[in-house]
Design a protein around this motif. Sequence first.
Motif, short mmCIF file in Angstrom:
data_model
loop_
_atom_site.label_atom_id
_atom_site.label_comp_id
_atom_site.label_asym_id
_atom_site.label_seq_id
_atom_site.Cartn_x
_atom_site.Cartn_y
_atom_site.Cartn_z
N ASP A 1 -30.14 -1.96 -3.96
CA ASP A 1 -28.74 -2.37 -3.93
C ASP A 1 -28.07 -2.15 -5.28
N MET A 2 -28.91 -2.06 -6.33
CA MET A 2 -28.37 -1.91 -7.67
C MET A 2 -29.34 -1.05 -8.48
N VAL A 3 -28.80 -0.24 -9.39
CA VAL A 3 -29.62 0.63 -10.24
C VAL A 3 -29.33 0.30 -11.69
N LEU A 4 -30.39 0.11 -12.48
CA LEU A 4 -30.23 -0.17 -13.91
C LEU A 4 -30.19 1.13 -14.68
N ALA B 1 -20.82 -2.00 -14.07
CA ALA B 1 -21.13 -0.64 -14.50
C ALA B 1 -21.00 -0.51 -16.02
N GLN B 2 -20.05 -1.25 -16.60
CA GLN B 2 -19.89 -1.24 -18.05
C GLN B 2 -21.08 -1.88 -18.76
N LYS B 3 -21.86 -2.69 -18.01
CA LYS B 3 -23.05 -3.35 -18.57
C LYS B 3 -24.33 -2.67 -18.10
N ASN B 4 -24.24 -1.40 -17.69
CA ASN B 4 -25.39 -0.58 -17.27
C ASN B 4 -26.01 -1.01 -15.95
N ALA B 5 -25.29 -1.79 -15.15
CA ALA B 5 -25.78 -2.17 -13.81
C ALA B 5 -24.89 -1.49 -12.78
N LEU B 6 -25.45 -0.47 -12.11
CA LEU B 6 -24.67 0.31 -11.16
C LEU B 6 -24.89 -0.25 -9.75
N VAL B 7 -23.86 -0.85 -9.18
CA VAL B 7 -23.97 -1.49 -7.88
C VAL B 7 -23.68 -0.48 -6.78
N ARG B 8 -24.63 -0.36 -5.83
CA ARG B 8 -24.49 0.62 -4.75
C ARG B 8 -23.81 0.03 -3.51
N LYS B 9 -23.87 -1.28 -3.34
CA LYS B 9 -23.29 -1.91 -2.15
C LYS B 9 -22.46 -3.12 -2.59
N LEU B 10 -21.21 -3.17 -2.16
CA LEU B 10 -20.28 -4.21 -2.60
C LEU B 10 -20.80 -5.63 -2.40
N PRO B 11 -21.36 -5.99 -1.24
CA PRO B 11 -21.81 -7.38 -1.06
C PRO B 11 -22.87 -7.81 -2.07
N SER B 12 -23.55 -6.83 -2.70
CA SER B 12 -24.60 -7.17 -3.67
C SER B 12 -24.03 -7.90 -4.87
N VAL B 13 -22.76 -7.67 -5.16
CA VAL B 13 -22.14 -8.31 -6.33
C VAL B 13 -22.18 -9.82 -6.19
N GLU B 14 -21.73 -10.32 -5.03
CA GLU B 14 -21.71 -11.78 -4.87
C GLU B 14 -23.11 -12.33 -4.62
N THR B 15 -24.01 -11.52 -4.01
CA THR B 15 -25.39 -11.98 -3.81
C THR B 15 -26.06 -12.20 -5.16
#
Length: 786
Positions: free
Chosen positions: A745-748, A343-357
């Motif tokens: 899964d993620m919003v820029l 989020a600090q890098k302007n990538a807003l993750v909506r679903k936790l598993p998306s981080v590792e994907t």
Amino acid sequence: MGKGGQDQAKRADLTPPKSNFPAWSKTIPECESHFKVSADRGLSTAEASDRLKIYGPNELEKHSGPSIFQLILEQFNDTLVRILLVAAVVSFVLAWYDGDEGGEMGITAFVEPLVIFLILIVNAVVGVWQENNAEKALEALKEIQSEHAMVKRDGVFTPNLPARELVPGDIVELRVGDKVPADMRVLYLISSTLRVEQGSLTGESAAVNKTNKRVELETTVVNGSCVCMVVQTGMNTEIGKIHSQIHEASQEDDDTPLKKKLNEFGETLTAIIGVICALVWLINVKYFLSWDYVDGWPRNFRFSFEKCTYYFEIAVALAVAAIPEGLPAVITTCLALGTRKMAQKNALVRKLPSVETLGCTTVICSDKTGTLTTNQMSAVKLLAMGRWTDSLRSFKVDGTTYDPCDGKIHDWPGSNMDANLQMIAKIAAVCNDASIAHSGHQYVASGMPTEAALKVLVEKMGLPAGCSPSLLESDGLLRCCQWWKGTAQRIATLEFDRTRKSMGVIVKSKSGSNSLLVKGAVESLLERSAYVQLLDGSVVLLDDNSKHLILQALHEMSTNALRCLGFAYKDDLAEFSTYDGEDHPAHKLLLDPSNYSSIESDLIFVGMVGLRDPPRQEVHKAIEDCRAAGIRVMVITGDNKETAEAICREIGVFRPEEDISMRSLTGKEFMFHLDKKSLLRQKGGLLFSRAEPKHKQEIVRLLKEDGEVVAMTGDGVNDAPALKMADIGIAMGIAGTEVAKEASDMVLADDNFSTIVAAVGEGRSIYNNMKAFIRYMISSTIGEVA
């Protein structure tokens, strides 16, 4: 037969029109015949009621999501979680059994099973909360649908009829600001022109002019009004089809790469633990199962249930020790911390598993406009006429934003602008509907991006000597444009359309004379131009040599991926020379757009400008980072092939001299390719231009079948199915629709490609950290087992 009997017979004979009828390609009488309706009278109330029973309400289906109980069960659809659950249950039962048998039943006996239960419950709660919010994309689609419509029933327009009651064959009137409630075919225009905003559905960046000849698909009317016939309703509409595609894609959600590996690890661990536990129990079987021997023969069988249970407890304890109980909690914590960093890098993750994907991403499918480029058109080259008919003047223009102070025009004469340059500035400023405002730290344009770029160009051109700009705007951003507007008052507009590819305005000068200012496609203007204005303002005939010179310059600019606009004007306006408004006799000619080409004839050509959507400065390095990390970049855009190829070479997707004949294809060329998978397996970057939503879905599907982990960007409603289908759907936060965001899964937050690359890098770091945690936990459990 009475009137009631006739109506009943008519309703009995009613058969539903075919759902695949291509109304947009048929004449109006053919549509009326097919839908059994008259445009003058519309459907009767009884006919509409019957059709409503046949077709159902004009609304999207409500797919019932999984129940809370189903969501809870899904959280335990994990091998390690199931092992933990079984181990905890057995530990709890044995602890209870020991207490009932008179053993030492203290709280310590229940600590281990209770801790495991607590971990599993917290993990399940987090999972249910995520899953419960996963299907909002389908709800967001319903916000696009209109709630009411003005419908002609029994020969009379009924305002505010609920849109859900529309049926095929209904006659509907649309006005400015209306949401289009169903798929419709224009019957006739009420206003002189009709423009529709359909970008969220088709991906087009600008509002599209519509006529009653042929129509595509629309969403919101932004200019004009018309009467239409409903041709599809509910789930048969284009929005309905996208709704179905999103639902289908949501049913195909795959496990993340880490979850797949953890499941494989869990299955292996289960087998190993099972074997070890069985061996431990069998090794100690002699302590609870024995025979009494008499004369060397077994006589009496001895079995100790207490010892059997004791060694079974040891085996279970061994199994519990072998399982890393803290693994689910560690993974959830890592992912949650990762979302904060992203989020600090302007990538807003909506679903936790998306981080590792993200950390496993192997292919990024990116849109071009706004993601790889700034989505801010800017003028880069200005061509004006020379002193003679066989000469042209070229000026290079700097700047890539809507800031009028960003860059300059090279070799510019300053306030000593000649008559030809003044006319170019006047047309660019007055034949223009865009505006620019300063918002925060950036300059924002409203209206067409190309027109906004022209206004910035006018500001860089400045004003002729002796002219002082009046500060008509509070911020003074467009002072020069305001000055030119003060010299020529607009009294009529000839809206742009795709047939003549130009826009014109009739203006009245301070002297009282009328003139026509036109801008549009250079080839189109040249066909309707009879003269050319030279450097000193003199007007001469446009001969073949001059035309060839201009077309040659146009070809050179187009080859360099520039979008070219030409400028022309006309002083002899015939019946419009005294035009002063709607009461003038010539106004009726403006009501029919087919007259515009004849009005814009015998023009005087003055020059042209080359514009482009420049690439973002940081994108080139981001592409190089992807190449170094082994991530392939595929650009999928609706733009034309030449422009997209030039941008891809500039940002590094293609090398400057690389042969891209098999790397750059249109969407249709790809769909007709015999071996699509081999094409997609090529090393390096790929480009798909003129791509449609179905092309994006096919590309994602084939890549996933090939084992790739795919990240896909998108911003429109039409991108939602592909976003849902991809391993990581990435929506644009600024330009994206709510449907695209909810399907992603993620919003820029900044719509920037480099943000995706930074997020992938962060995802890889998190993925590596989680693997290190898992290795540490497994090594600890091995020690416990030993």
